[in-house]
Design a protein around this motif. Sequence first.
Motif, PDB file in Angstrom:
ATOM      1  N   MET A   1       0.846  -1.188   0.000  1.00  0.00           N
ATOM      2  CA  MET A   1       0.000   0.000   0.000  1.00  0.00           C
ATOM      3  C   MET A   1       0.881   1.237   0.000  1.00  0.00           C
ATOM      4  O   MET A   1       1.757   1.367   0.843  1.00  0.00           O
ATOM      5  N   LYS A   2       0.671   2.141  -0.918  1.00  0.00           N
ATOM      6  CA  LYS A   2       1.449   3.367  -0.981  1.00  0.00           C
ATOM      7  C   LYS A   2       0.759   4.447  -0.160  1.00  0.00           C
ATOM      8  O   LYS A   2      -0.454   4.550  -0.117  1.00  0.00           O
ATOM      9  N   ALA A   3       1.555   5.277   0.479  1.00  0.00           N
ATOM     10  CA  ALA A   3       1.000   6.374   1.260  1.00  0.00           C
ATOM     11  C   ALA A   3       0.581   7.487   0.328  1.00  0.00           C
ATOM     12  O   ALA A   3       1.137   7.683  -0.750  1.00  0.00           O
ATOM     13  N   ALA A   4      -0.441   8.221   0.747  1.00  0.00           N
ATOM     14  CA  ALA A   4      -0.926   9.329  -0.064  1.00  0.00           C
ATOM     15  C   ALA A   4      -0.997  10.571   0.795  1.00  0.00           C
ATOM     16  O   ALA A   4      -1.136  10.513   2.003  1.00  0.00           O
ATOM     17  N   GLY A   5      -0.970  11.734   0.162  1.00  0.00           N
ATOM     18  CA  GLY A   5      -1.101  12.974   0.900  1.00  0.00           C
ATOM     19  C   GLY A   5      -0.238  14.043   0.281  1.00  0.00           C
ATOM     20  O   GLY A   5       0.672  13.779  -0.489  1.00  0.00           O
ATOM     21  N   LYS A   6      -0.548  15.293   0.635  1.00  0.00           N
ATOM     22  CA  LYS A   6       0.235  16.401   0.131  1.00  0.00           C
ATOM     23  C   LYS A   6       1.589  16.417   0.830  1.00  0.00           C
ATOM     24  O   LYS A   6       1.686  16.230   2.036  1.00  0.00           O
ATOM     25  N   SER A   7       2.625  16.632   0.083  1.00  0.00           N
ATOM     26  CA  SER A   7       3.951  16.618   0.682  1.00  0.00           C
ATOM     27  C   SER A   7       4.390  18.034   1.011  1.00  0.00           C
ATOM     28  O   SER A   7       4.103  18.977   0.289  1.00  0.00           O
ATOM     29  N   LYS A   8       5.098  18.164   2.147  1.00  0.00           N
ATOM     30  CA  LYS A   8       5.720  19.421   2.477  1.00  0.00           C
ATOM     31  C   LYS A   8       6.980  19.546   1.641  1.00  0.00           C
ATOM     32  O   LYS A   8       7.485  18.562   1.121  1.00  0.00           O
ATOM     33  N   PRO A   9       7.515  20.773   1.521  1.00  0.00           N
ATOM     34  CA  PRO A   9       8.690  20.967   0.666  1.00  0.00           C
ATOM     35  C   PRO A   9       9.852  20.041   0.990  1.00  0.00           C
ATOM     36  O   PRO A   9      10.588  19.637   0.114  1.00  0.00           O
ATOM     37  N   ASP A  10      10.049  19.705   2.291  1.00  0.00           N
ATOM     38  CA  ASP A  10      11.199  18.874   2.632  1.00  0.00           C
ATOM     39  C   ASP A  10      10.898  17.385   2.564  1.00  0.00           C
ATOM     40  O   ASP A  10      11.765  16.560   2.827  1.00  0.00           O
ATOM     41  N   GLY A  11       9.662  16.999   2.214  1.00  0.00           N
ATOM     42  CA  GLY A  11       9.315  15.597   2.063  1.00  0.00           C
ATOM     43  C   GLY A  11       8.937  14.887   3.345  1.00  0.00           C
ATOM     44  O   GLY A  11       8.616  13.697   3.326  1.00  0.00           O
ATOM     45  N   ARG A  12       8.971  15.566   4.483  1.00  0.00           N
ATOM     46  CA  ARG A  12       8.663  14.926   5.765  1.00  0.00           C
ATOM     47  C   ARG A  12       7.225  14.410   5.805  1.00  0.00           C
ATOM     48  O   ARG A  12       6.961  13.361   6.383  1.00  0.00           O
ATOM     49  N   LYS A  13       6.300  15.147   5.194  1.00  0.00           N
ATOM     50  CA  LYS A  13       4.898  14.722   5.225  1.00  0.00           C
ATOM     51  C   LYS A  13       4.718  13.383   4.518  1.00  0.00           C
ATOM     52  O   LYS A  13       3.991  12.507   5.000  1.00  0.00           O
ATOM     53  N   ASP A  14       5.391  13.200   3.390  1.00  0.00           N
ATOM     54  CA  ASP A  14       5.315  11.921   2.683  1.00  0.00           C
ATOM     55  C   ASP A  14       5.862  10.789   3.549  1.00  0.00           C
ATOM     56  O   ASP A  14       5.314   9.683   3.567  1.00  0.00           O
ATOM     57  N   ILE A  15       6.950  11.067   4.259  1.00  0.00           N
ATOM     58  CA  ILE A  15       7.536  10.051   5.127  1.00  0.00           C
ATOM     59  C   ILE A  15       6.588   9.711   6.267  1.00  0.00           C
ATOM     60  O   ILE A  15       6.391   8.534   6.598  1.00  0.00           O
ATOM     61  N   LEU A  16       5.971  10.714   6.879  1.00  0.00           N
ATOM     62  CA  LEU A  16       5.027  10.471   7.972  1.00  0.00           C
ATOM     63  C   LEU A  16       3.821   9.681   7.482  1.00  0.00           C
ATOM     64  O   LEU A  16       3.336   8.772   8.172  1.00  0.00           O
ATOM     65  N   ASP A  17       3.318  10.011   6.286  1.00  0.00           N
ATOM     66  CA  ASP A  17       2.195   9.258   5.714  1.00  0.00           C
ATOM     67  C   ASP A  17       2.568   7.785   5.544  1.00  0.00           C
ATOM     68  O   ASP A  17       1.794   6.890   5.876  1.00  0.00           O
ATOM     69  N   ALA A  18       3.762   7.553   5.004  1.00  0.00           N
ATOM     70  CA  ALA A  18       4.208   6.179   4.785  1.00  0.00           C
ATOM     71  C   ALA A  18       4.417   5.453   6.107  1.00  0.00           C
ATOM     72  O   ALA A  18       4.058   4.278   6.252  1.00  0.00           O
ATOM     73  N   ALA A  19       4.987   6.137   7.078  1.00  0.00           N
ATOM     74  CA  ALA A  19       5.215   5.521   8.385  1.00  0.00           C
ATOM     75  C   ALA A  19       3.899   5.176   9.060  1.00  0.00           C
ATOM     76  O   ALA A  19       3.771   4.113   9.683  1.00  0.00           O
ATOM     77  N   ALA A  20       2.909   6.055   8.940  1.00  0.00           N
ATOM     78  CA  ALA A  20       1.596   5.780   9.540  1.00  0.00           C
ATOM     79  C   ALA A  20       0.993   4.512   8.958  1.00  0.00           C
ATOM     80  O   ALA A  20       0.433   3.678   9.681  1.00  0.00           O
ATOM     81  N   VAL A  21       1.122   4.331   7.648  1.00  0.00           N
ATOM     82  CA  VAL A  21       0.616   3.124   6.996  1.00  0.00           C
ATOM     83  C   VAL A  21       1.359   1.896   7.507  1.00  0.00           C
ATOM     84  O   VAL A  21       0.753   0.864   7.827  1.00  0.00           O
ATOM     85  N   ALA A  22       2.673   1.990   7.594  1.00  0.00           N
ATOM     86  CA  ALA A  22       3.475   0.843   8.044  1.00  0.00           C
ATOM     87  C   ALA A  22       3.172   0.485   9.495  1.00  0.00           C
ATOM     88  O   ALA A  22       2.966  -0.692   9.829  1.00  0.00           O
ATOM     89  N   PHE A  23       3.123   1.487  10.367  1.00  0.00           N
ATOM     90  CA  PHE A  23       2.820   1.226  11.779  1.00  0.00           C
ATOM     91  C   PHE A  23       1.403   0.678  11.935  1.00  0.00           C
ATOM     92  O   PHE A  23       1.148  -0.157  12.807  1.00  0.00           O
ATOM     93  N   MET A  24       0.476   1.145  11.108  1.00  0.00           N
ATOM     94  CA  MET A  24      -0.892   0.636  11.156  1.00  0.00           C
ATOM     95  C   MET A  24      -0.927  -0.847  10.807  1.00  0.00           C
ATOM     96  O   MET A  24      -1.621  -1.634  11.458  1.00  0.00           O
ATOM     97  N   GLU A  25      -0.185  -1.241   9.786  1.00  0.00           N
ATOM     98  CA  GLU A  25      -0.244  -2.619   9.298  1.00  0.00           C
ATOM     99  C   GLU A  25       0.565  -3.587  10.150  1.00  0.00           C
ATOM    100  O   GLU A  25       0.166  -4.744  10.334  1.00  0.00           O
ATOM    101  N   TYR A  26       1.695  -3.134  10.685  1.00  0.00           N
ATOM    102  CA  TYR A  26       2.613  -4.057  11.351  1.00  0.00           C
ATOM    103  C   TYR A  26       2.831  -3.764  12.832  1.00  0.00           C
ATOM    104  O   TYR A  26       3.493  -4.546  13.518  1.00  0.00           O
ATOM    105  N   GLY A  27       2.287  -2.645  13.331  1.00  0.00           N
ATOM    106  CA  GLY A  27       2.544  -2.275  14.706  1.00  0.00           C
ATOM    107  C   GLY A  27       3.945  -1.708  14.869  1.00  0.00           C
ATOM    108  O   GLY A  27       4.775  -1.779  13.953  1.00  0.00           O
ATOM    109  N   TYR A  28       4.203  -1.151  16.048  1.00  0.00           N
ATOM    110  CA  TYR A  28       5.512  -0.540  16.277  1.00  0.00           C
ATOM    111  C   TYR A  28       6.629  -1.586  16.214  1.00  0.00           C
ATOM    112  O   TYR A  28       7.628  -1.413  15.517  1.00  0.00           O
ATOM    113  N   ALA A  29       6.448  -2.668  16.952  1.00  0.00           N
ATOM    114  CA  ALA A  29       7.513  -3.679  17.039  1.00  0.00           C
ATOM    115  C   ALA A  29       7.795  -4.323  15.689  1.00  0.00           C
ATOM    116  O   ALA A  29       8.945  -4.655  15.381  1.00  0.00           O
TER     117      ALA A  29
END
Length: 209
Positions: A1-29
């Motif tokens: 699943m690819k993350a979606a969302g508007k990205s901030k100029p430095d790309g942090r928003k895209d990273i946070l979107d992707a991390a949220a998807v990963a943590f949602m699917e697999y949990g923190y551990a």
Amino acid sequence: MKAAGKSKPDGRKDILDAAAVAFMEYGYAGTSIDMVADVLGATKGKIYYHFKNKTDLFLDVHRETMSAYIEAVEEVAKGPGTPLDKLRGVLMTLALQVMNRLPYAKVAVQGLDMHMSRSTTPQQRGVLREIIDMRDRGENLLVEIIEDGIARGLLRPCLPRLIVKPMLGALNWMTVWYRQRPDDTPEARQALAEALVDYLLNGIVAPTV
């Protein structure tokens, strides 16, 4: 699943979107930086450019979630209307935030206890305090609205600080049973939020209203 969302100029928003998807699917551990990079569709070097480790990334996802919640509910709480209007508006806003930002919402309910009980860096402890302060701010805002509603005779007498807990708990529980579907529409989500909020308000609205 690819993350979606508007990205901030430095790309942090895209990273946070992707991390949220990963943590949602697999949990923190179960989540690794490699998994986040896979969701992001980039190298993990891009992530390490902005975040030192997985804990920093998890905490920033959590902080982004709480920041969005607080910004949205404070706008409603400071707007026009009776305390009942504001209470309904805040609960509706939170319900729609859960549905519209489900990966972030699921990360938020994973909790912070695991991090509170571990040794963390001073910077991470600062982020933890910031997240907890925002959470408390949101709860206090709801308590104040309910207190005002009771004083005006719009809401039943109750212990506002106690009643806020099950209200927020019911909204958080949406992260367990709600699933995004291809045929979801904004109208369908609105109707679902209204049904849930009506139920939550049923036991607190004064009989004369």
